[in-house]
Design an enzyme around this catalytic site. Structure first.
Site, PDB file in Angstrom:
ATOM      1  N   ASP A 190      46.306  59.586  58.531  1.00  0.00           N
ATOM      2  CA  ASP A 190      47.239  59.969  59.589  1.00  0.00           C
ATOM      3  C   ASP A 190      48.202  61.016  59.041  1.00  0.00           C
ATOM      4  O   ASP A 190      48.680  60.898  57.913  1.00  0.00           O
ATOM      5  CB  ASP A 190      48.035  58.763  60.068  1.00  0.00           C
ATOM      6  CG  ASP A 190      47.214  57.840  60.956  1.00  0.00           C
ATOM      7  OD1 ASP A 190      46.304  58.348  61.622  1.00  0.00           O
ATOM      8  OD2 ASP A 190      47.479  56.634  60.964  1.00  0.00           O
ATOM      9  N   ASP A 216      48.387  52.447  61.649  1.00  0.00           N
ATOM     10  CA  ASP A 216      49.627  51.679  61.678  1.00  0.00           C
ATOM     11  C   ASP A 216      49.843  50.934  62.986  1.00  0.00           C
ATOM     12  O   ASP A 216      50.670  50.034  63.060  1.00  0.00           O
ATOM     13  CB  ASP A 216      50.830  52.583  61.410  1.00  0.00           C
ATOM     14  CG  ASP A 216      50.957  53.712  62.428  1.00  0.00           C
ATOM     15  OD1 ASP A 216      50.099  53.797  63.339  1.00  0.00           O
ATOM     16  OD2 ASP A 216      51.895  54.512  62.316  1.00  0.00           O
ATOM     17  N   VAL A 269      21.107  30.629  25.227  1.00  0.00           N
ATOM     18  CA  VAL A 269      22.554  30.764  25.402  1.00  0.00           C
ATOM     19  C   VAL A 269      22.991  32.201  25.159  1.00  0.00           C
ATOM     20  O   VAL A 269      23.844  32.747  25.872  1.00  0.00           O
ATOM     21  CB  VAL A 269      23.299  29.790  24.467  1.00  0.00           C
ATOM     22  CG1 VAL A 269      24.788  30.116  24.431  1.00  0.00           C
ATOM     23  CG2 VAL A 269      23.078  28.361  24.910  1.00  0.00           C
ATOM     24  N   ASP A 285      44.924  50.588  66.282  1.00  0.00           N
ATOM     25  CA  ASP A 285      44.168  51.095  65.137  1.00  0.00           C
ATOM     26  C   ASP A 285      43.303  50.020  64.498  1.00  0.00           C
ATOM     27  O   ASP A 285      42.456  50.319  63.653  1.00  0.00           O
ATOM     28  CB  ASP A 285      45.111  51.662  64.068  1.00  0.00           C
ATOM     29  CG  ASP A 285      45.745  52.979  64.491  1.00  0.00           C
ATOM     30  OD1 ASP A 285      45.118  53.698  65.286  1.00  0.00           O
ATOM     31  OD2 ASP A 285      46.858  53.282  64.030  1.00  0.00           O
ATOM     32  N   GLU A 296      26.363  34.442  31.006  1.00  0.00           N
ATOM     33  CA  GLU A 296      27.190  33.563  31.826  1.00  0.00           C
ATOM     34  C   GLU A 296      28.584  34.141  32.053  1.00  0.00           C
ATOM     35  O   GLU A 296      29.248  33.831  33.028  1.00  0.00           O
ATOM     36  CB  GLU A 296      27.312  32.188  31.162  1.00  0.00           C
ATOM     37  CG  GLU A 296      26.080  31.318  31.309  1.00  0.00           C
ATOM     38  CD  GLU A 296      25.986  30.701  32.687  1.00  0.00           C
ATOM     39  OE1 GLU A 296      27.024  30.543  33.339  1.00  0.00           O
ATOM     40  OE2 GLU A 296      24.873  30.370  33.118  1.00  0.00           O
ATOM     41  N   ASN A 350      27.680  34.732  19.505  1.00  0.00           N
ATOM     42  CA  ASN A 350      27.719  34.988  20.943  1.00  0.00           C
ATOM     43  C   ASN A 350      28.811  34.225  21.682  1.00  0.00           C
ATOM     44  O   ASN A 350      29.378  34.754  22.648  1.00  0.00           O
ATOM     45  CB  ASN A 350      26.359  34.652  21.570  1.00  0.00           C
ATOM     46  CG  ASN A 350      25.312  35.690  21.232  1.00  0.00           C
ATOM     47  OD1 ASN A 350      25.212  36.726  21.870  1.00  0.00           O
ATOM     48  ND2 ASN A 350      24.538  35.429  20.182  1.00  0.00           N
TER      49      ASN A 350
END
Length: 893
Positions: free
Chosen positions: A344, A632, A297, A636, A302, A725
């Site tokens: 742009d 835009d 564990v 594009d 996990e 833990n």
């Protein structure tokens, strides 16, 4: 609403069926109908309940192992150990629930930010003195933008290229309309639309007088009446039949999942080995079983995947606060590796607010007439023209009444011009009844079609070069009178080519100022190892002038020195330096290999079409570079899809926003840079969590294996390992997800796209420091064990030392690039609170009688804590030594 074959009805019958007119609904009627039909949203899965999220936490291999262990020890009547295990399961599930609930809330908030708008025509109906509303059709008609979710049957929607079709609708008017229906029918090519009723059309793809929700306007413009919304649309019916598609697993998630599997496999082997060795040595089977379970564990990370989800969700929420809405998990983690930003010019580097600064024309009134009459564009240039007309007190509505529009060809980025055909409402006395063609577009296109003498052409070219060299955008306008019989542009314009005898009317010089502090933003990208590439449809000289002002280029060499930089010709007679700018035409002349080679030196692309954006992305990919591309327009979308990160500006089309990974709400380069910084911070926080989770696990494994090999009593018990833990360390681990950004992240080069999370630095930090720290802790255990100290007391010391080490190390692991004394310990209050709670839990485990009985600990004196704190400080010193090595390595790299 009952099923109606809308495609088979005449227009007037459609309007009658939905009780509306071409003027649209009144606002009162729209509100009444939304109450009747419901909002215009597609069916979707409900968010999981809190109970469902909690139950989901119990569906993991870690929990299954613990529950089996609890059943076994219960059967052996070890009820205290069973209680510890079950408590660990509940606490772990509760923390996992809180993390996932936070992530779900963050994603829901982000989803709510991304809303589609629809342009509609509605009636604002003033109430007469009687207090009763006016009859339908007698109000003041107004076009407005509303949330697409507020559309109702009977609304008149206005569509143009780039729009999402917000609902199923029958077409009323259209020009050159083509719809991309691939998402609905699978047809890859855009479908041409028409207005006539269709009596034999049974398939959706055959109903060419209809537009359907979820499709996109590829070309042209139209007006349509909404006939179905939400679940009643064609898309809605499909949505009822399918399940929600899960988000794809990202590369980083795959790396972590793979890491967890490898560690899990190794840990299972270690756990089996520990159980086998202990059993052979004659130790208690129950005790060894619990130790093996506890080690497994402790070592299986996990929490990694859920921690990653939380880090991404929090990072995405923080980016949204900075005006960058990240739509996909992949984008959040990929942003940090971007090496090139293709931006742009208009709206990203500049404000996007054009203004007319000069009109060059013999007859300025005629020039304004050509520029404004019938011009319904929504682009920055047209908005700038309308602003200039307002300042010049020009009545645009009067012009449109004097010249009623017959036909139009909207601006197209490939053609670089637009045209409108008008009837002259009142021909001059004695004059012929004629129609008139107005053309607006790029100077080189309009000049090529205009009747000009050689001298006039030279003067105009000189004027164009002067203004573009000052960073101004130029629009040329022209006109031509045509016979009254010509009523469509198809009769004048063949193959999208302008007629060659236009009367040149003038030039409009427009200025789009740079955004404030843009040069400082560009400097930040340079320090971060990111190239900023400017892409524009403007003239090359205009692009160079703007780029120089923005700090993308050094000041120009004036004049060029002999033997200096080579020059290439611009579309006009002036010249632009090689290595600075490449035009779309020049790109077309290069093959893919040569273009990729030029990418190493070019920072500006001028007179670029959407197709060139795709080639730019592909060329950078050939060089192994991660690219962010802004866009835009509807065209594009392919470039946004092919880029590593597609970025749509908030004022862009729905198609661009749908294709992009990130949507900017303020169209600012600074926001893109901030999003990249956020992506780098996300990656750093992931590294911290991985380092923290793994660094503590190996200490427990090593000291347990060492004690078994030497035939010594176990240094810690199973319940103690589970406490550290699953209970004590869970809160600080979660708090790391909320750590603020590192100040250094924008001063380092981007990481490579193929870089591994567990690189040499991480392996040294996790395993190198872990092994050295474990040897020291095992020596500490041996000293007390061999000098006659009580076993319970010695185990309590080791247990407390493990807990203290983790509380100390988290503050050192918080930054991989700064020493611990350079990091503000108070800028993450959640971490302070969680480590404080963990410290209290550790003290409770040592001093609280009920926990002493459960965990088999004994009370320690104040003096006993001094060597434990010393071990914690040594552990921090080891981490800092490793960091110092890599910090110096980066400095001298």
């Amino acid at each position: 609403m009952a099923k109606v074959n809308w495609h088979a009805l005449k227009m007037e019958d459609v309007l009658k069926e939905v009780s509306t007119s071409k003027h649209g609904l009144t606002e009162e009627e729209a509100r009444a109908r939304i109450a009747k039909y419901g909002p215009n949203v597609l069916p979707e899965d409900q968010r999981p309940s809190r109970v469902a999220i909690f139950v989901r936490q119990l569906k993991s291999p870690l929990v299954y192992v613990l529950l089996i262990a609890a059943l076994i020890v219960a059967a052996l009547q070890e009820f205290v150990d069973m209680g510890v295990i079950l408590a660990a399961v509940v606490v772990n599930a509760a923390i996992g629930f809180w993390q996932e609930w936070q992530a779900d809330n963050a994603f829901a908030a982000l989803k709510a930010m991304v809303k589609h708008k629809a342009r509609v025509r509605r009636q604002v109906t003033p109430h007469p003195a009687s207090g009763h509303p006016l009859p339908l059709g007698e109000g003041r008609v107004r076009e407005m933008a509303v949330d697409a979710s507020e559309l109702v049957p009977g609304d008149i929607v206005l569509l143009q290229a780039g729009d999402h079709v917000p609902a199923d609708a029958r077409l009323l008017q259209m020009f050159d309309l083509e719809i991309n229906e691939a998402a609905l029918t699978g047809e890859s090519l855009p479908v041409k639309k028409q207005l006539k009723p269709l009596h034999g059309a049974t398939m959706l793809a055959e109903r060419t007088n209809m537009v359907f929700q979820g499709t996109t306007v590829a070309r042209g413009k139209a007006e349509a009446v909404v006939v179905a919304t939400g679940k009643d649309t064609a898309f809605g019916e499909i949505a009822l039949l399918v399940h929600k598609v899960e988000d794809p697993v990202t590369p980083l998630q795959k790396q972590l999942a793979k890491l967890a599997k490898v560690l899990g496999g190794v840990t299972v082997l270690i756990a089996l080995g520990i159980f086998g060795i202990g059993t052979i040595q004659g130790r208690s089977i129950v005790e060894m079983f619990l130790i093996a379970v506890a080690v497994a564990v402790a070592a299986i990370p996990e929490g990694l995947l859920i921690s990653l989800t939380v880090i991404l969700a929090i990072g995405m929420r923080n980016m949204a606060k900075r005006q960058a809405i990240v739509k996909r998990l992949l984008a959040a983690e990929t942003l940090g590796s971007v090496s090139v930003i293709c931006a742009d010019k208009t709206g990203t580097l500049t404000t996007g607010k054009m203004s007319v600064v000069e009109v060059i024309a013999k007859d300025k009134a005629k020039a304004w007439e050509c520029a404004l009459t019938g011009n319904e564009g929504q682009d920055p240039t047209t908005r700038g023209l309308y602003k200039g007309a307002e300042e010049a007190k020009i009545n645009v509505a009067k012009l449109n009444r004097a010249f009623p529009k017959l036909d139009e060809m909207p601006f197209d980025s490939a053609r670089k011009w637009s045209a409108t055909l008008h009837r002259v409402a009142r021909p001059p006395a004695g004059g012929l009844a004629v129609n008139v063609l107005y053309v607006r577009g790029a100077p080189e296109k309009v000049l090529a079609a205009a009747k000009l003498t050689a001298a006039e052409r030279r003067v105009l070219i000189k004027q164009i070069e002067d203004r573009t060299g000052q960073g101004k955008r130029l629009l040329a306008v022209a006109y031509r009178e045509v016979p009254r019989e010509i009523r469509t542009l198809k009769e004048l314009i063949k193959n999208h080519t302008l007629p060659s005898d236009l009367v040149f009317a003038g030039l409009f010089a427009l200025q789009d100022p740079l955004r404030p502090h843009i040069s400082e933003v560009v400097s930040v990208t340079h320090r971060a190892g990111i190239r900023t590439i400017m892409i524009t449809g403007d003239h090359a000289r205009t692009a160079v002038a703007i780029a120089t002002q923005a700090g993308l280029l050094p000041p120009p060499l004036t004049p060029p020195r002999a033997g200096g930089e080579k020059l290439v010709s611009s579309p006009f007679k002036g010249e632009v330096r090689r290595g600075l700018v490449l035009t779309g035409d020049q790109m077309d002349a290069l093959d893919d290999e040569k273009l990729a080679e030029r990418m190493k030196e070019v920072n500006i692309f001028a007179r670029v079409l959407p197709k060139h954006k795709v080639r730019i992305v592909e060329a950078f990919h050939r060089l192994g570079v991660s690219v962010a591309m802004t866009g835009d327009g509807v065209n594009d979308a392919p470039a946004l899809k092919s880029a590593d990160i597609g970025i749509a500006v908030g004022s862009g089309t729905d198609v661009a926003k749908e294709s992009a990974d990130v949507v900017l709400t303020d169209n600012n380069l600074a926001t893109i840079v901030g999003a990249v910084q956020g992506g780098r911070n996300i990656y750093e926080n992931v590294r911290k969590v991985v380092a923290y989770l793994l660094s503590g696990s190996w200490k427990e494994i090593i000291i347990i294996i060492g004690s078994l090999l030497l035939g010594l009593p176990l240094p810690v018990l199973a319940a103690q390992i589970l406490w550290i833990n699953l209970i004590e360390d869970s809160l600080p681990n979660m708090a790391l997800a909320f750590d603020p950004g590192e100040p250094h992240v924008m001063k380092e080069k981007p990481r490579a796209r193929t870089s591994s999370l567990m690189d040499f630095e991480m392996n040294t930090l996790v395993f190198g420091v872990g092994i050295v720290g474990s040897v020291l802790l095992f020596g500490f255990y041996l000293y007390f064990l061999t000098h006659g100290y009580d076993l319970a007391y010695t185990r309590t010391l080791v247990f407390a030392a493990l807990g203290t080490n983790m509380l100390f190390s988290i503050y050192s692991i918080r930054s991989m690039h700064r020493y611990v004394w350079h990091v503000n310990p108070f800028n993450n209050r959640l971490l302070l609170g969680s480590t404080g709670i963990s410290a209290v839990l550790l003290l409770a485990a040592v001093y609280a009688p009920p926990l002493q009985h459960i965990l088999r600990t004994v009370a320690l004196s104040a003096a006993d804590w001094l060597p434990l704190i010393g071990l914690g400080v040594i552990n921090v010193a080891l981490i800092e030594l490793v960091k110092a090595f890599f910090i110096r390595k980066r400095v001298h790299a």
